[in-house]
Design a protein around this motif. Sequence first.
Motif, short mmCIF file in Angstrom:
data_model
loop_
_atom_site.label_atom_id
_atom_site.label_comp_id
_atom_site.label_asym_id
_atom_site.label_seq_id
_atom_site.Cartn_x
_atom_site.Cartn_y
_atom_site.Cartn_z
N MET A 1 9.62 -48.66 24.01
CA MET A 1 9.92 -48.84 22.51
C MET A 1 9.60 -48.48 21.49
O MET A 1 9.75 -48.07 20.47
CB MET A 1 10.06 -50.66 22.94
N GLU A 2 7.98 -48.37 21.38
CA GLU A 2 8.13 -47.74 19.72
C GLU A 2 8.53 -45.84 20.22
O GLU A 2 8.57 -46.32 18.53
CB GLU A 2 5.97 -47.94 20.43
N ASN A 3 8.58 -45.64 20.65
CA ASN A 3 8.71 -44.36 20.81
C ASN A 3 10.22 -44.34 20.71
O ASN A 3 10.23 -43.50 19.44
CB ASN A 3 8.59 -43.08 22.06
N LEU A 4 10.90 -45.01 21.07
CA LEU A 4 12.55 -45.30 20.64
C LEU A 4 12.39 -45.73 19.18
O LEU A 4 13.54 -44.87 18.16
CB LEU A 4 13.18 -45.97 21.68
N GLU A 5 11.81 -46.31 18.85
CA GLU A 5 11.85 -47.04 17.28
C GLU A 5 11.47 -46.05 16.43
O GLU A 5 11.80 -46.10 15.17
CB GLU A 5 11.02 -48.18 16.73
N TYR A 6 10.98 -45.75 16.87
CA TYR A 6 10.16 -43.84 15.60
C TYR A 6 10.77 -42.82 15.37
O TYR A 6 11.18 -42.65 14.13
CB TYR A 6 8.61 -43.34 16.21
N LEU A 7 12.00 -42.88 16.37
CA LEU A 7 12.50 -41.19 16.56
C LEU A 7 13.53 -41.69 15.57
O LEU A 7 14.41 -41.53 15.27
CB LEU A 7 13.31 -41.39 18.50
N SER A 8 14.37 -43.36 16.27
CA SER A 8 15.04 -43.49 15.56
C SER A 8 15.28 -43.89 14.15
O SER A 8 16.35 -44.17 13.20
CB SER A 8 16.07 -44.90 16.53
N ASP A 9 14.24 -44.48 13.09
CA ASP A 9 14.50 -45.36 12.73
C ASP A 9 13.49 -44.45 11.69
O ASP A 9 13.78 -44.58 10.33
CB ASP A 9 13.72 -46.59 12.86
N GLU A 10 12.26 -43.30 11.84
CA GLU A 10 11.46 -43.25 11.34
C GLU A 10 12.06 -41.76 10.83
O GLU A 10 12.15 -41.24 9.78
CB GLU A 10 10.04 -42.92 11.68
N ILE A 11 12.25 -40.89 12.21
CA ILE A 11 12.65 -39.65 11.55
C ILE A 11 14.38 -39.66 12.13
O ILE A 11 15.33 -39.08 11.29
CB ILE A 11 12.75 -38.71 12.99
N GLY A 12 14.98 -40.04 12.38
CA GLY A 12 16.48 -40.29 12.08
C GLY A 12 17.48 -39.70 12.64
O GLY A 12 17.01 -38.91 13.79
N PRO A 13 18.68 -39.39 12.05
CA PRO A 13 19.57 -38.44 13.59
C PRO A 13 19.16 -37.26 13.59
O PRO A 13 18.46 -36.07 12.96
CB PRO A 13 20.60 -38.48 12.27
N ARG A 14 19.77 -36.68 14.40
CA ARG A 14 18.60 -35.16 15.36
C ARG A 14 19.75 -34.31 15.05
O ARG A 14 19.91 -34.26 16.74
CB ARG A 14 17.41 -35.49 16.15
N LEU A 15 20.97 -34.04 14.46
CA LEU A 15 21.94 -32.93 14.39
C LEU A 15 20.79 -31.35 14.91
O LEU A 15 20.50 -31.37 14.63
CB LEU A 15 23.16 -32.59 13.50
N THR A 16 21.83 -30.88 15.51
CA THR A 16 21.84 -29.89 16.52
C THR A 16 21.64 -28.86 14.72
O THR A 16 21.81 -28.97 13.95
CB THR A 16 22.67 -28.61 16.95
N GLY A 17 20.09 -28.49 15.12
CA GLY A 17 19.53 -27.08 13.71
C GLY A 17 19.20 -27.97 12.76
O GLY A 17 18.99 -27.57 12.36
N SER A 18 18.98 -29.21 12.67
CA SER A 18 18.34 -29.71 11.90
C SER A 18 17.00 -29.89 11.59
O SER A 18 16.43 -30.06 12.86
CB SER A 18 19.38 -31.31 11.32
N PRO A 19 16.31 -30.38 10.34
CA PRO A 19 15.24 -30.05 10.17
C PRO A 19 14.37 -31.40 11.23
O PRO A 19 13.93 -31.80 11.67
CB PRO A 19 15.02 -30.32 8.74
#
Length: 139
Positions: free
Chosen positions: A1-19
């Motif tokens: 759950m911590e990993n999912l929260e980090y990816l979703s809340d800290e890194i955020g949306p991850r559109l192809t080619g985005s930083p």
Amino acid sequence: MENLEYLSDEIGPRLTGSPQLKQANDWTAAKFREYGLTNVHLEPWTIAHSWTRGTAQARIVSPAGHPLTIASAGWSPGTNGVLRGPVVYFEAKTKGDFEKFRGKLKGAIVIYQEPESLSPPKPENLNGGLIRPMQQPPP
């Protein structure tokens, strides 16, 4: 759950080619190494045109000024400056609905989704936990 929260809340949306996608890929590879996996590596790839959502501002200027909350759709092109035009709500749910808009959208600013309410729902009773109905007085 911590990993999912980090990816979703800290890194955020991850559109192809985005930083954010690169950040997520690097973070995931580091996590895999931390978990003891071996042969962790990222496959090289390129994308011809990446897309990152920039800032967007809009307001109705006539008949009365009114700010709008907007966001561009993924992969939509930039405007290269200020645009002006009539605002048209494009409500087409069936193929036949498209006909009523034929010839009416050129130069228009098209809203194609029903606006979302940005206000939180109002609670039924703010003091519900504090107020009790009156009791019958003793005889």
